[in-house]
Scaffold this motif. Structure first.
Motif, PDB file in Angstrom:
ATOM      1  N   ARG D  14      27.562   5.554 -62.550  1.00  0.00           N
ATOM      2  CA  ARG D  14      26.459   5.020 -63.352  1.00  0.00           C
ATOM      3  C   ARG D  14      25.182   5.204 -62.552  1.00  0.00           C
ATOM      4  NH1 ARG D  14      27.677  -0.971 -64.987  1.00  0.00           N
ATOM      5  NH2 ARG D  14      28.898  -1.010 -63.059  1.00  0.00           N
ATOM      6  N   LYS D  15      24.283   6.042 -63.026  1.00  0.00           N
ATOM      7  CA  LYS D  15      23.039   6.295 -62.289  1.00  0.00           C
ATOM      8  C   LYS D  15      21.967   6.823 -63.231  1.00  0.00           C
ATOM      9  CE  LYS D  15      25.364  10.313 -60.462  1.00  0.00           C
ATOM     10  NZ  LYS D  15      25.667  11.047 -59.255  1.00  0.00           N
ATOM     11  N   ALA D  16      20.736   6.848 -62.749  1.00  0.00           N
ATOM     12  CA  ALA D  16      19.640   7.438 -63.511  1.00  0.00           C
ATOM     13  C   ALA D  16      20.014   8.881 -63.802  1.00  0.00           C
ATOM     14  CB  ALA D  16      18.352   7.356 -62.710  1.00  0.00           C
ATOM     15  N   PRO D  17      19.889   9.315 -65.077  1.00  0.00           N
ATOM     16  CA  PRO D  17      20.401  10.634 -65.460  1.00  0.00           C
ATOM     17  C   PRO D  17      19.867  11.756 -64.574  1.00  0.00           C
ATOM     18  CG  PRO D  17      19.684   9.415 -67.416  1.00  0.00           C
ATOM     19  CD  PRO D  17      19.275   8.599 -66.214  1.00  0.00           C
ATOM     20  N   ARG D  18      18.615  11.665 -64.149  1.00  0.00           N
ATOM     21  CA  ARG D  18      18.051  12.764 -63.379  1.00  0.00           C
ATOM     22  C   ARG D  18      18.547  12.802 -61.932  1.00  0.00           C
ATOM     23  NH1 ARG D  18      12.738  13.958 -64.079  1.00  0.00           N
ATOM     24  NH2 ARG D  18      12.115  11.932 -63.331  1.00  0.00           N
ATOM     25  N   LEU D  19      19.410  11.863 -61.548  1.00  0.00           N
ATOM     26  CA  LEU D  19      20.039  11.956 -60.223  1.00  0.00           C
ATOM     27  C   LEU D  19      21.382  12.683 -60.283  1.00  0.00           C
ATOM     28  CD1 LEU D  19      19.326   8.529 -58.508  1.00  0.00           C
ATOM     29  CD2 LEU D  19      18.203  10.719 -58.141  1.00  0.00           C
ATOM     30  N   ALA D  20      21.808  13.101 -61.482  1.00  0.00           N
ATOM     31  CA  ALA D  20      23.105  13.769 -61.610  1.00  0.00           C
ATOM     32  C   ALA D  20      23.153  14.996 -60.721  1.00  0.00           C
ATOM     33  CB  ALA D  20      23.341  14.160 -63.072  1.00  0.00           C
ATOM     34  N   GLY D  21      24.245  15.136 -59.945  1.00  0.00           N
ATOM     35  CA  GLY D  21      24.433  16.311 -59.112  1.00  0.00           C
ATOM     36  C   GLY D  21      23.696  16.283 -57.786  1.00  0.00           C
ATOM     37  N   LYS D  22      22.905  15.235 -57.546  1.00  0.00           N
ATOM     38  CA  LYS D  22      22.221  15.127 -56.256  1.00  0.00           C
ATOM     39  C   LYS D  22      23.172  14.523 -55.229  1.00  0.00           C
ATOM     40  CE  LYS D  22      18.253  16.016 -58.287  1.00  0.00           C
ATOM     41  NZ  LYS D  22      17.856  17.415 -58.351  1.00  0.00           N
ATOM     42  N   LYS D  23      23.179  15.091 -54.020  1.00  0.00           N
ATOM     43  CA  LYS D  23      23.975  14.534 -52.919  1.00  0.00           C
ATOM     44  C   LYS D  23      23.124  13.480 -52.211  1.00  0.00           C
ATOM     45  CE  LYS D  23      26.036  15.982 -48.490  1.00  0.00           C
ATOM     46  NZ  LYS D  23      25.853  17.053 -47.488  1.00  0.00           N
ATOM     47  N   MET D  24      23.661  12.273 -52.126  1.00  0.00           N
ATOM     48  CA  MET D  24      22.941  11.156 -51.534  1.00  0.00           C
ATOM     49  C   MET D  24      23.667  10.693 -50.272  1.00  0.00           C
ATOM     50  SD  MET D  24      20.346  10.699 -53.397  1.00  0.00           S
ATOM     51  CE  MET D  24      19.582   9.885 -54.783  1.00  0.00           C
ATOM     52  N   LEU D  25      22.911  10.571 -49.170  1.00  0.00           N
ATOM     53  CA  LEU D  25      23.495  10.176 -47.885  1.00  0.00           C
ATOM     54  C   LEU D  25      23.001   8.795 -47.459  1.00  0.00           C
ATOM     55  CD1 LEU D  25      23.120  13.449 -45.776  1.00  0.00           C
ATOM     56  CD2 LEU D  25      25.167  12.587 -46.937  1.00  0.00           C
ATOM     57  N   LEU D  26      23.863   8.065 -46.762  1.00  0.00           N
ATOM     58  CA  LEU D  26      23.452   6.873 -46.024  1.00  0.00           C
ATOM     59  C   LEU D  26      23.038   7.317 -44.625  1.00  0.00           C
ATOM     60  CD1 LEU D  26      26.273   4.333 -46.913  1.00  0.00           C
ATOM     61  CD2 LEU D  26      23.874   4.198 -47.611  1.00  0.00           C
ATOM     62  N   VAL D  27      21.814   6.976 -44.219  1.00  0.00           N
ATOM     63  CA  VAL D  27      21.302   7.366 -42.907  1.00  0.00           C
ATOM     64  C   VAL D  27      20.881   6.105 -42.156  1.00  0.00           C
ATOM     65  CG1 VAL D  27      19.534   8.690 -41.681  1.00  0.00           C
ATOM     66  CG2 VAL D  27      20.467   9.566 -43.832  1.00  0.00           C
ATOM     67  N   ALA D  28      21.417   5.928 -40.944  1.00  0.00           N
ATOM     68  CA  ALA D  28      21.058   4.773 -40.103  1.00  0.00           C
ATOM     69  C   ALA D  28      19.868   5.162 -39.236  1.00  0.00           C
ATOM     70  CB  ALA D  28      22.231   4.368 -39.223  1.00  0.00           C
ATOM     71  N   GLU D  29      18.727   4.490 -39.433  1.00  0.00           N
ATOM     72  CA  GLU D  29      17.529   4.763 -38.625  1.00  0.00           C
ATOM     73  C   GLU D  29      17.833   4.458 -37.155  1.00  0.00           C
ATOM     74  OE1 GLU D  29      12.841   3.662 -39.073  1.00  0.00           O
ATOM     75  OE2 GLU D  29      14.216   1.984 -38.888  1.00  0.00           O
ATOM     76  N   THR D  30      17.287   5.306 -36.255  1.00  0.00           N
ATOM     77  CA  THR D  30      17.503   5.075 -34.821  1.00  0.00           C
ATOM     78  C   THR D  30      16.168   5.023 -34.096  1.00  0.00           C
ATOM     79  OG1 THR D  30      17.774   7.445 -34.488  1.00  0.00           O
ATOM     80  CG2 THR D  30      19.780   6.149 -34.722  1.00  0.00           C
ATOM     81  N   CYS D  31      16.167   4.398 -32.943  1.00  0.00           N
ATOM     82  CA  CYS D  31      14.971   4.392 -32.105  1.00  0.00           C
ATOM     83  C   CYS D  31      15.380   4.729 -30.676  1.00  0.00           C
ATOM     84  CB  CYS D  31      14.257   3.048 -32.168  1.00  0.00           C
ATOM     85  SG  CYS D  31      15.261   1.658 -31.665  1.00  0.00           S
ATOM     86  N   MET D  32      14.399   5.058 -29.849  1.00  0.00           N
ATOM     87  CA  MET D  32      14.650   5.444 -28.457  1.00  0.00           C
ATOM     88  C   MET D  32      14.170   4.315 -27.556  1.00  0.00           C
ATOM     89  SD  MET D  32      15.684   7.832 -26.314  1.00  0.00           S
ATOM     90  CE  MET D  32      15.598   9.489 -27.027  1.00  0.00           C
ATOM     91  N   LEU D  33      15.064   3.589 -26.997  1.00  0.00           N
ATOM     92  CA  LEU D  33      14.718   2.504 -26.070  1.00  0.00           C
ATOM     93  C   LEU D  33      15.029   2.953 -24.651  1.00  0.00           C
ATOM     94  CD1 LEU D  33      16.059  -0.589 -28.041  1.00  0.00           C
ATOM     95  CD2 LEU D  33      13.726   0.312 -27.916  1.00  0.00           C
TER      96      LEU D  33
END
Lengths: 100, 100, 100, 100, 100
Positions: D14-33
């Motif tokens: 179930r998604k907005a029709p115009r997102l059909a076929g788009k690959k969606m990734l979860l990305v964890a933001e990182t920082c440099m300490l």
């Protein structure tokens, strides 16, 4: 976009006229920590066109992306956040956040 | 959009000319934690067209959404945050933030 | 918009050509907590057209709102933050952040 | 843009029709300490056109930048975050964050 | 805009085609606390047109402001953050953050 969980609906009688009839949801942003899914404490008010319900895990788009979810290419839409996916699952597996 | 509570009004005599006559509110962003509604510490200055008052719980829209609340489709509005709903209630019930 | 206090001016000789002659201020974002006004730790670099000075309490607008403060309706302005009000006072009184 | 590490893919029927076929990734933001690369706790859902995989370190662009990654100059794209680079390396060396 | 310090450069061979040839920097956002300049922990990837180097203190613009730094008035630029000033100095002196 961010990932979150639907907390419930927001009701208002006094509102910007062009929000009349829009379903607005409270969504708690979540993150994935080593110990599992956690709320970040941030709560978003997002328009819902997908009939999401309490407890659903969703993807929320912001800004022009959210307005394009309502009316593609429109330049006068008032919302700045919309539910654009109801998540079925993820393939995060057991990837450590940081490789060594 | 985010949810917040109105702290009061902001007064200024020296300002961008196109803000003359605009009512500007200080709004404290809130979140819903297991122990209930809490301020996040973030305070927003938002234009108010709905006659919101001190203590009201409101929804604030940002960016082009906020500008469209003032003048739909306008491209020269100066504000970046507007009160777009005065909240009557929510249906958050007793949903746990994270399902197990 | 957010509320902040002016820390001082930023000087640079190497910069994007279209920033030449613009006065740029460092502004420390502030929030209102039960114990009073506090810096959030976030510092913004904002263009100043109002002749704000060190220690002034100001309202800063972002994004297209900030660009419209410089040139209304312009689409090629480079800044993303502008001082749009120098605050005279607020009516926050003794409102508790969360009503019970 | 921000830097992050790919956690995995998001699936939704179930998604907005115009997102059909788009690959969606979860990305964890990182920082440099000083102690090295760390996740910030923020997780972004970003469209991927570069075939990034689990564990890849990537650069994510937001807003119109992200939409221009999908369709340059388009004004009706729905996403607000896109993977725009898969990082090979950085030259951060041993620069201290703050010079004395 | 925000103030930060350049950590180094980002290299990538797999990237959005329109980023080819662009120099991308990692910039650590900084804030001014009573005890002096501190990193906030947030790291930004910004395009650099000013030939900034490791350790330089810079101002970074976001969104359309950043795109206008590359091509004024352009509507199809992909970046969302650009270095727009290399800071020579500031006049923050000894202003306390909060006046009493």
């Amino acid at each position: 976009m961010i990932r979150g969980r639907v907390l419930g609906e927001v009701w208002a009688t006094r509102k910007a006229p062009r929000l009349a009839g829009k379903k607005m949801l409270l969504v708690a942003e979540t993150c994935m920590l080593p110990q599992g899914e956690q709320p970040t404490g941030r709560v978003i008010v997002a328009m819902d066109l997908l009939d999401a319900g309490r407890g659903d895990e969703v993807v929320v788009a912001f800004g022009s992306g959210a307005r394009n979810a309502e009316v593609p290419g429109s330049r006068d839409v008032l919302v700045d956040a919309s539910v654009v996916q109801i998540i079925d699952g993820t393939s995060t597996g057991s990837t450590p956040l940081i490789s060594s």
